[in-house]
Write a protein that holds these residues in place. Structure first.
Motif, short mmCIF file in Angstrom:
data_model
loop_
_atom_site.label_atom_id
_atom_site.label_comp_id
_atom_site.label_asym_id
_atom_site.label_seq_id
_atom_site.Cartn_x
_atom_site.Cartn_y
_atom_site.Cartn_z
N LYS A 373 -11.50 46.02 9.77
CA LYS A 373 -11.14 45.03 10.84
C LYS A 373 -12.44 43.89 10.60
CE LYS A 373 -9.42 43.10 14.92
NZ LYS A 373 -9.22 43.32 16.64
N LYS A 374 -11.89 42.69 9.99
CA LYS A 374 -12.98 41.80 9.91
C LYS A 374 -13.25 41.09 11.20
CE LYS A 374 -15.08 38.50 7.38
NZ LYS A 374 -14.55 37.30 6.48
N ILE A 375 -14.87 41.26 11.39
CA ILE A 375 -15.08 40.74 12.92
C ILE A 375 -16.16 39.56 12.77
CG2 ILE A 375 -14.81 43.18 13.85
CD1 ILE A 375 -17.82 43.46 13.60
N TYR A 376 -16.59 39.30 11.69
CA TYR A 376 -17.46 38.13 11.61
C TYR A 376 -17.34 37.44 10.14
CZ TYR A 376 -22.26 36.24 11.13
OH TYR A 376 -23.21 35.37 11.10
N MET A 377 -17.37 36.04 10.53
CA MET A 377 -17.14 35.20 9.32
C MET A 377 -18.71 34.93 8.62
SD MET A 377 -15.53 33.93 6.96
CE MET A 377 -13.76 33.75 7.45
N ILE A 408 -15.67 46.03 10.74
CA ILE A 408 -15.71 47.18 11.32
C ILE A 408 -14.91 48.22 10.42
CG2 ILE A 408 -14.86 48.74 13.35
CD1 ILE A 408 -15.30 46.53 14.95
N LEU A 409 -15.49 49.47 10.07
CA LEU A 409 -14.93 50.35 9.15
C LEU A 409 -14.49 51.50 10.12
CD1 LEU A 409 -17.25 50.48 6.37
CD2 LEU A 409 -15.33 49.08 6.56
N GLY A 410 -13.22 52.08 9.85
CA GLY A 410 -12.82 53.33 10.58
C GLY A 410 -12.44 54.49 9.79
N GLY A 411 -12.40 55.72 10.23
CA GLY A 411 -11.74 56.69 9.20
C GLY A 411 -11.28 57.98 10.24
N TRP A 412 -10.10 58.54 9.84
CA TRP A 412 -9.84 59.84 10.16
C TRP A 412 -9.78 60.65 8.85
CZ3 TRP A 412 -6.55 55.93 12.17
CH2 TRP A 412 -6.56 55.78 13.60
N ILE A 413 -10.06 62.07 9.14
CA ILE A 413 -10.20 62.88 7.75
C ILE A 413 -9.51 64.00 8.48
CG2 ILE A 413 -12.39 63.93 8.26
CD1 ILE A 413 -12.87 63.27 5.19
#
Length: 660
Positions: A373-377, A408-413
């Motif tokens: 998700k892009k949070i900052y330009m 923001i990076l997110g991940g399930w594994i």
């Protein structure tokens, strides 16, 4: 200042329990005399088991110099090149020359170079922790006395279970990074006899909450897209995925009311922007009433719309959002608006994909689900490029900021039982730099700017089954548009002989890497580049029907310094269909290789040894074992005198934008 970035001092150490995983009793091991040290200017993550967890295994590939004394392969250029935008670190091409400035003298990705220290470590019983039996296609976990059938495992559907259970990343803490609840239903499942595509996705890529009722109120607003995959990151090398995008709510509305047609216009405008196309951009068919309402200059074409001039603002309730960021010199740069979300499920491979080619090898079981998700330009006038930080990015239950803190990076594994769990801090560190300060991206991303043009690109990836995936050339007019005078000597020349605008992207990649992957490990893939279906291990030959070719001869045909290769003689190319599109067999593995890739990865899942690597080979693949991944003395030597790319005129500098 970057909003949302929590700076954590390097002396700060975490406890042993991260993300619910006990890190105090990890089974893998590093050499005791190779403990990392902080080197000024580079964020070596000394609180992690892997000191450089953010630097992928690909950066440890041997260019040929370690084994032969002469470099002949340069896969580095695909990530480290001239830079597509001012925020994508245009000076990064120097990493092709400067090479590895890591504090350790060992390759930390032990699953690739020393699996006997991780998922195949000897137990007290004398047995290996795990064993892969490709005669029965089973994996044994001798530590917990578990036997897993590969077919049974990949026919599971952890994605569907996660969706039904509303699995989440992040937390509700005011000091955290927010929370994402998985709201994308599964696109594939096993129906009892075969893999099928679910009804949640429509033919034009829109994803709904109902399999049968595709009304506006059931839209998730996620939309899947097909894209020309980044060189080397193919299913035949173990990477099979889907890609999807969602824009913020205001981009989906006009006068406060949801509108699918307004949303399609905004997606098309963004597609042109991230491809950095200002004029004459071809997109899907759109509602011309909306285009006329906003004064957009366009021209109808047979299968879509051509923006004669890509607008400066989005439409609908997002008409106050600028499409382009502008530099002081007036240059326009296309970046994602704040709030843009990207989804990226990563699958196991269907060994019987040829029986259902329209699915592109997808299964119901996910290895991972990745989210951004892009949070900052970014302020593109504040710097000529992003640089790596020396601070730890904030981590919050499977969420982590990228480097430089714009996404923001997110991940399930998978957990040991095959269900999705939030990735630990070190597991997430694996993602932050590739989606950060490298030049081979657009706004820290790899896929949407490579979307196939017009309506053909609005569907899930299928790796060339439809006749719309071609080996497009680089944009010739972009080759000289690089803001780095030091790159001029190398710009577009390879061996003072080849220029990328004359060749297909993959055509050039295969010869520059001397194979189909960064490690020259996939012999089957080399055979398929030349049009042979199979690699015969016993005979060391490429085979197709009655025809065969010694593998050593095949390898010469995809080598940059061979007199006769697929650049000098395009008749050697065997990976295209009759109409010039790319064959699906180029990307997807044989049944036998698919079982090997699935099984090898499953060994890591059962042992939960992800921090030691997710790229797997059929055996140890360090230079000391005959492979092409650096370690030990070879690593130390090349750190001192470089990879040999400069000496062999193999430095490649250009932008990677494609001429769709």
């Amino acid at each position: 200042m970057r909003s949302g970035l929590l700076v954590i001092p390097l002396i700060f150490l975490t406890g042993c329990n991260v993300g619910g995983i006990d890190l105090s009793n990890l089974f893998g091991q590093y050499e005791e005399d190779s403990k990392p040290r902080l080197v000024a200017g580079f964020p070596f993550f000394t609180k992690y088991e892997n000191p450089t967890a953010y630097i992928p295994l690909e950066c440890y590939t041997d260019t040929g110099k370690a084994k032969t004394g002469k470099a002949f392969a340069n896969p580095c250029y695909v990530c480290h090149n001239g830079g597509n935008t001012p925020v994508d670190n245009f000076g990064d091409w120097r990493n092709q020359i400067d090479w590895l400035r890591f504090p350790s003298d060992e390759n930390p990705w032990l699953n690739a170079v020393a699996p006997e220290k991780t998922f195949e470590k000897k137990l007290a019983s004398g047995k290996n922790w795990t064993e892969l039996d490709l005669n029965t296609n089973t994996v044994l976990d001798n530590k917990d006395n578990i036997q897993v059938q590969i077919d049974n495992w990949i026919r599971g559907n952890n994605w569907e279970k996660a969706y039904n259970n509303k699995l989440s990343l992040g937390s509700s803490s005011k000091l955290g990074l927010g929370q994402y609840v998985i709201d994308i239903p599964p696109l594939y499942r096993w129906d009892g006899s075969k893999f099928v595509r679910t009804g949640y996705i429509s033919s034009d890529g829109f994803i709904y909450t109902s399999e049968t009722d595709h009304k506006l109120e059931n839209l998730t607003w996620w939309r899947a897209y097909d894209w020309k995959h980044f060189p080397g990151y193919f299913p035949t090398n173990g990477r099979i995925d889907s890609a999807m995008i969602r824009l913020p709510e205001k981009f989906r509305k006009i006068n406060g009311q949801y509108s699918k047609e307004v949303y399609k216009v905004n997606l098309s405008i963004l597609e042109c922007a991230v491809k950095q196309i200002k004029n004459n951009c071809d997109v899907e068919k759109l509602d011309t009433v909306i285009l006329n309402q906003y004064g957009i200059k366009y021209q109808p074409i047979s299968d879509g719309v051509r923006f004669i001039e890509v607008p400066s603002y989005f439409v609908g309730d997002a008409n106050d959002v600028r499409v382009w960021q502008e530099k002081f010199n007036g240059e326009k740069v296309g970046l994602y608006p704040e709030g843009t979300e990207l989804g990226h499920p990563v699958y196991y491979i269907d060994p019987d994909w040829e029986q259902r080619p329209n699915l592109g090898g997808k299964t119901g079981q996910l290895k991972e689900f990745r989210y951004m998700k892009k949070i900052y330009m970014q302020d593109i006038n504040s710097s000529d490029g992003e640089e790596e930080s020396v601070s730890y990015p904030e981590y919050d239950n499977g969420l982590m900021l990228n480097d430089p803190g714009t996404w923001i990076l997110g991940g399930w594994i998978e957990d040991k039982n095959g269900q999705l769990r939030a990735q630990t801090e070190e597991e997430m560190a694996f993602c932050i730099a590739c989606h950060g300060a490298i030049s081979g991206t657009i706004d820290n991303t790899f896929s949407f700017w490579r979307k196939l043009p017009k309506g053909s690109g609005w569907k899930d990836t299928d790796y060339g089954y439809h006749k719309d995936v071609f080996d497009n050339k680089y944009w010739a007019d972009q080759l000289r548009n690089i803001e780095d005078p030091d790159a001029e000597i190398y710009l577009s020349n390879i061996n003072n002989k080849f220029k990328p605008e004359d060749y297909g992207e993959y055509q050039l990649y295969f010869t520059l890497t001397n194979g189909i992957d960064h490690f020259r490990s996939n012999k089957e893939g080399v055979c398929r580049i030349l049009g042979y279906d199979n690699y015969n291990l016993n005979l060391n030959r490429c085979e197709s029907g009655a025809n065969s070719l010694p593998f050593e001869d095949a390898l010469k045909m995809v080598k940059i310094d061979s007199d006769r290769n697929i650049l000098t003689d395009s008749s050697l190319i065997g990976y295209k269909n009759a109409d010039g599109s790319l064959s699906q067999k180029l990307f997807l593995p044989s049944k036998e290789r698919a079982y090997s890739l699935n099984g090898r990865y499953l060994q890591v899942v059962l042992t939960q040894q992800y921090i030691y690597g997710r790229d797997l080979f059929s055996e140890a693949f360090g230079t000391e074992d005959g492979g092409n991944s650096l370690e030990g003395n070879d690593f130390k030597r090349l750190k001192k005198d470089g990879p040999g790319l400069l000496e062999q005129d193999l430095i490649v500098v250009f932008k990677t934008l494609l001429g769709f």
